[in-house]
Design a protein around this motif. Structure first.
Motif, PDB file in Angstrom:
ATOM      1  N   SER A 259       0.834  -1.210   0.000  1.00  0.00           N
ATOM      2  CA  SER A 259       0.000   0.000   0.000  1.00  0.00           C
ATOM      3  C   SER A 259       0.870   1.261   0.000  1.00  0.00           C
ATOM      4  O   SER A 259       0.525   2.252  -0.633  1.00  0.00           O
ATOM      5  CB  SER A 259      -0.980   0.009   1.170  1.00  0.00           C
ATOM      6  OG  SER A 259      -0.301   0.014   2.390  1.00  0.00           O
ATOM      7  N   TRP A 260       2.026   1.218   0.682  1.00  0.00           N
ATOM      8  CA  TRP A 260       2.938   2.357   0.661  1.00  0.00           C
ATOM      9  C   TRP A 260       3.483   2.575  -0.742  1.00  0.00           C
ATOM     10  O   TRP A 260       3.485   3.693  -1.251  1.00  0.00           O
ATOM     11  CB  TRP A 260       4.088   2.128   1.657  1.00  0.00           C
ATOM     12  CG  TRP A 260       5.094   3.241   1.677  1.00  0.00           C
ATOM     13  CD1 TRP A 260       5.023   4.395   2.389  1.00  0.00           C
ATOM     14  CD2 TRP A 260       6.322   3.299   0.935  1.00  0.00           C
ATOM     15  NE1 TRP A 260       6.131   5.177   2.143  1.00  0.00           N
ATOM     16  CE2 TRP A 260       6.955   4.516   1.249  1.00  0.00           C
ATOM     17  CE3 TRP A 260       6.948   2.426   0.039  1.00  0.00           C
ATOM     18  CZ2 TRP A 260       8.165   4.892   0.699  1.00  0.00           C
ATOM     19  CZ3 TRP A 260       8.165   2.807  -0.504  1.00  0.00           C
ATOM     20  CH2 TRP A 260       8.763   4.030  -0.180  1.00  0.00           C
ATOM     21  N   ARG A 261       3.941   1.481  -1.385  1.00  0.00           N
ATOM     22  CA  ARG A 261       4.486   1.609  -2.736  1.00  0.00           C
ATOM     23  C   ARG A 261       3.413   2.054  -3.728  1.00  0.00           C
ATOM     24  O   ARG A 261       3.679   2.860  -4.608  1.00  0.00           O
ATOM     25  CB  ARG A 261       5.134   0.286  -3.166  1.00  0.00           C
ATOM     26  CG  ARG A 261       6.418  -0.012  -2.398  1.00  0.00           C
ATOM     27  CD  ARG A 261       7.221  -1.158  -3.005  1.00  0.00           C
ATOM     28  NE  ARG A 261       6.478  -2.382  -3.178  1.00  0.00           N
ATOM     29  CZ  ARG A 261       6.377  -3.339  -2.264  1.00  0.00           C
ATOM     30  NH1 ARG A 261       6.966  -3.218  -1.107  1.00  0.00           N
ATOM     31  NH2 ARG A 261       5.684  -4.423  -2.513  1.00  0.00           N
ATOM     32  N   CYS A 262       2.201   1.565  -3.559  1.00  0.00           N
ATOM     33  CA  CYS A 262       1.115   1.945  -4.475  1.00  0.00           C
ATOM     34  C   CYS A 262       0.726   3.412  -4.332  1.00  0.00           C
ATOM     35  O   CYS A 262       0.202   4.016  -5.264  1.00  0.00           O
ATOM     36  CB  CYS A 262      -0.105   1.051  -4.249  1.00  0.00           C
ATOM     37  SG  CYS A 262       0.133  -0.645  -4.839  1.00  0.00           S
ATOM     38  N   SER A 263       0.978   3.994  -3.179  1.00  0.00           N
ATOM     39  CA  SER A 263       0.608   5.401  -2.958  1.00  0.00           C
ATOM     40  C   SER A 263       1.624   6.377  -3.540  1.00  0.00           C
ATOM     41  O   SER A 263       1.369   7.581  -3.592  1.00  0.00           O
ATOM     42  CB  SER A 263       0.446   5.670  -1.463  1.00  0.00           C
ATOM     43  OG  SER A 263       1.707   5.632  -0.818  1.00  0.00           O
ATOM     44  N   LYS A 264       2.769   5.887  -3.991  1.00  0.00           N
ATOM     45  CA  LYS A 264       3.829   6.754  -4.487  1.00  0.00           C
ATOM     46  C   LYS A 264       3.501   7.313  -5.866  1.00  0.00           C
ATOM     47  O   LYS A 264       3.075   6.592  -6.763  1.00  0.00           O
ATOM     48  CB  LYS A 264       5.171   6.001  -4.546  1.00  0.00           C
ATOM     49  CG  LYS A 264       5.658   5.588  -3.182  1.00  0.00           C
ATOM     50  CD  LYS A 264       5.875   6.836  -2.365  1.00  0.00           C
ATOM     51  CE  LYS A 264       5.945   6.579  -0.904  1.00  0.00           C
ATOM     52  NZ  LYS A 264       5.890   7.789  -0.119  1.00  0.00           N
ATOM     53  N   ALA A 265       3.721   8.629  -6.019  1.00  0.00           N
ATOM     54  CA  ALA A 265       3.519   9.301  -7.307  1.00  0.00           C
ATOM     55  C   ALA A 265       4.844   9.372  -8.045  1.00  0.00           C
ATOM     56  O   ALA A 265       5.911   9.504  -7.429  1.00  0.00           O
ATOM     57  CB  ALA A 265       2.961  10.704  -7.092  1.00  0.00           C
ATOM     58  N   SER A 266       4.772   9.305  -9.348  1.00  0.00           N
ATOM     59  CA  SER A 266       5.975   9.382 -10.175  1.00  0.00           C
ATOM     60  C   SER A 266       6.651  10.731  -9.986  1.00  0.00           C
ATOM     61  O   SER A 266       6.000  11.760  -9.836  1.00  0.00           O
ATOM     62  CB  SER A 266       5.613   9.193 -11.644  1.00  0.00           C
ATOM     63  OG  SER A 266       6.760   9.353 -12.449  1.00  0.00           O
ATOM     64  N   THR A 267       7.960  10.720 -10.023  1.00  0.00           N
ATOM     65  CA  THR A 267       8.752  11.953  -9.930  1.00  0.00           C
ATOM     66  C   THR A 267       9.453  12.215 -11.254  1.00  0.00           C
ATOM     67  O   THR A 267      10.350  13.064 -11.327  1.00  0.00           O
ATOM     68  CB  THR A 267       9.806  11.834  -8.805  1.00  0.00           C
ATOM     69  OG1 THR A 267      10.648  10.712  -9.085  1.00  0.00           O
ATOM     70  CG2 THR A 267       9.150  11.666  -7.458  1.00  0.00           C
ATOM     71  N   ILE A 268       9.038  11.519 -12.295  1.00  0.00           N
ATOM     72  CA  ILE A 268       9.732  11.590 -13.586  1.00  0.00           C
ATOM     73  C   ILE A 268       8.872  12.286 -14.637  1.00  0.00           C
ATOM     74  O   ILE A 268       7.698  11.955 -14.814  1.00  0.00           O
ATOM     75  CB  ILE A 268      10.113  10.177 -14.067  1.00  0.00           C
ATOM     76  CG1 ILE A 268      11.073   9.539 -13.061  1.00  0.00           C
ATOM     77  CG2 ILE A 268      10.728  10.215 -15.461  1.00  0.00           C
ATOM     78  CD1 ILE A 268      11.443   8.123 -13.359  1.00  0.00           C
ATOM     79  N   ASP A 269       9.460  13.236 -15.341  1.00  0.00           N
ATOM     80  CA  ASP A 269       8.861  13.892 -16.512  1.00  0.00           C
ATOM     81  C   ASP A 269       7.440  14.414 -16.301  1.00  0.00           C
ATOM     82  O   ASP A 269       6.611  14.329 -17.197  1.00  0.00           O
ATOM     83  CB  ASP A 269       8.867  12.938 -17.717  1.00  0.00           C
ATOM     84  CG  ASP A 269      10.281  12.567 -18.152  1.00  0.00           C
ATOM     85  OD1 ASP A 269      11.185  13.412 -17.985  1.00  0.00           O
ATOM     86  OD2 ASP A 269      10.467  11.449 -18.645  1.00  0.00           O
ATOM     87  N   GLY A 270       7.132  14.919 -15.130  1.00  0.00           N
ATOM     88  CA  GLY A 270       5.821  15.523 -14.883  1.00  0.00           C
ATOM     89  C   GLY A 270       4.666  14.538 -14.800  1.00  0.00           C
ATOM     90  O   GLY A 270       3.503  14.940 -14.781  1.00  0.00           O
ATOM     91  N   ASP A 271       4.951  13.249 -14.795  1.00  0.00           N
ATOM     92  CA  ASP A 271       3.905  12.233 -14.643  1.00  0.00           C
ATOM     93  C   ASP A 271       3.619  12.115 -13.154  1.00  0.00           C
ATOM     94  O   ASP A 271       4.364  11.492 -12.417  1.00  0.00           O
ATOM     95  CB  ASP A 271       4.376  10.887 -15.206  1.00  0.00           C
ATOM     96  CG  ASP A 271       3.316   9.798 -15.099  1.00  0.00           C
ATOM     97  OD1 ASP A 271       2.227  10.065 -14.552  1.00  0.00           O
ATOM     98  OD2 ASP A 271       3.586   8.679 -15.564  1.00  0.00           O
ATOM     99  N   ASN A 272       2.548  12.725 -12.706  1.00  0.00           N
ATOM    100  CA  ASN A 272       2.238  12.760 -11.278  1.00  0.00           C
ATOM    101  C   ASN A 272       1.302  11.636 -10.838  1.00  0.00           C
ATOM    102  O   ASN A 272       0.810  11.659  -9.717  1.00  0.00           O
ATOM    103  CB  ASN A 272       1.604  14.115 -10.921  1.00  0.00           C
ATOM    104  CG  ASN A 272       2.592  15.247 -11.121  1.00  0.00           C
ATOM    105  OD1 ASN A 272       3.779  15.082 -10.883  1.00  0.00           O
ATOM    106  ND2 ASN A 272       2.098  16.377 -11.599  1.00  0.00           N
ATOM    107  N   ARG A 273       1.051  10.662 -11.711  1.00  0.00           N
ATOM    108  CA  ARG A 273       0.154   9.571 -11.343  1.00  0.00           C
ATOM    109  C   ARG A 273       0.774   8.715 -10.249  1.00  0.00           C
ATOM    110  O   ARG A 273       1.977   8.473 -10.234  1.00  0.00           O
ATOM    111  CB  ARG A 273      -0.161   8.688 -12.548  1.00  0.00           C
ATOM    112  CG  ARG A 273      -0.970   9.373 -13.619  1.00  0.00           C
ATOM    113  CD  ARG A 273      -1.194   8.460 -14.805  1.00  0.00           C
ATOM    114  NE  ARG A 273       0.102   8.062 -15.367  1.00  0.00           N
ATOM    115  CZ  ARG A 273       0.298   6.958 -16.078  1.00  0.00           C
ATOM    116  NH1 ARG A 273      -0.703   6.129 -16.308  1.00  0.00           N
ATOM    117  NH2 ARG A 273       1.488   6.668 -16.563  1.00  0.00           N
ATOM    118  N   THR A 274      -0.081   8.231  -9.365  1.00  0.00           N
ATOM    119  CA  THR A 274       0.391   7.290  -8.348  1.00  0.00           C
ATOM    120  C   THR A 274       0.418   5.892  -8.960  1.00  0.00           C
ATOM    121  O   THR A 274      -0.166   5.656 -10.028  1.00  0.00           O
ATOM    122  CB  THR A 274      -0.540   7.267  -7.122  1.00  0.00           C
ATOM    123  OG1 THR A 274      -1.815   6.748  -7.520  1.00  0.00           O
ATOM    124  CG2 THR A 274      -0.692   8.645  -6.497  1.00  0.00           C
TER     125      THR A 274
END
Length: 170
Positions: free
Chosen positions: A77-92
């Motif tokens: 659940s912790w890993r699934c909650s992480k948002a991308s930090t790459i190229d403006g892709d803010n999806r979790t």
């Protein structure tokens, strides 16, 4: 997902499954043979993780799914909650990795191909018609046009409690 209601023992032909492009879908029996031989199938496309998504370089959906039994600060659940930090892709990862990340609530299931978590569609096995404890969702399913507006002793309409019988899934 798509719902197929088959009645009178008329099971889906191969042409029906081809129409639903079954090679890219899976099928699940939601309700066994019920009143009047009705069988209800739900046909859903499989959830697919976005292979390009990464939380950080080298940490994509495969990283999210790895060691899914881990508890504590690095749990699934912790890993699934992480948002991308790459190229403006803010999806979790919940959004980008639907095959790897389960819905946060057991009352929800994945609706694919969108990957969104939606309320689970089901018939409430405890619902009964007001003053008629022997008349539940199976009874409603036999004449849904007439019975889906009936209420329980608590004032709950069959339409809300018997979602499959009344074809009122969210």
């Amino acid at each position: 997902c798509y719902t197929l209601k088959i009645t009178d023992g008329d099971y889906p032909s191969e042409q029906t499954w081809e129409l639903f492009n079954i090679e890219h879908f899976y099928r699940t029996v939601l309700e066994g043979v019920g009143g009047e031989g009705k069988v209800i199938y739900t046909v859903c496309p499989p959830c697919v993780d976005d292979a390009a998504w990464q939380y950080k370089v080298g940490k994509g959906c495969d990283w999210v799914a790895a060691d899914s039994g881990v508890t504590g600060p690095y749990s699934l659940s912790w890993r699934c909650s992480k948002a991308s930090t790459i190229d403006g892709d803010n999806r979790t990862a919940y959004e980008a990795c639907p095959a790897s990340c389960p819905c946060e609530s057991s009352e929800h299931e994945r609706s694919c191909p969108s990957g969104k978590c939606v309320a689970t569609c089901k018939d409430d096995s405890t619902w009964t018609k007001r003053n008629k404890p022997s008349k539940g969702c199976e009874w409603v399913s036999k004449q849904p046009e007439r019975r889906c507006n009936k209420k329980s002793d608590g004032g709950v309409k069959a339409r809300d409690a018997c979602q499959i019988a009344c074809d009122s899934c969210p």
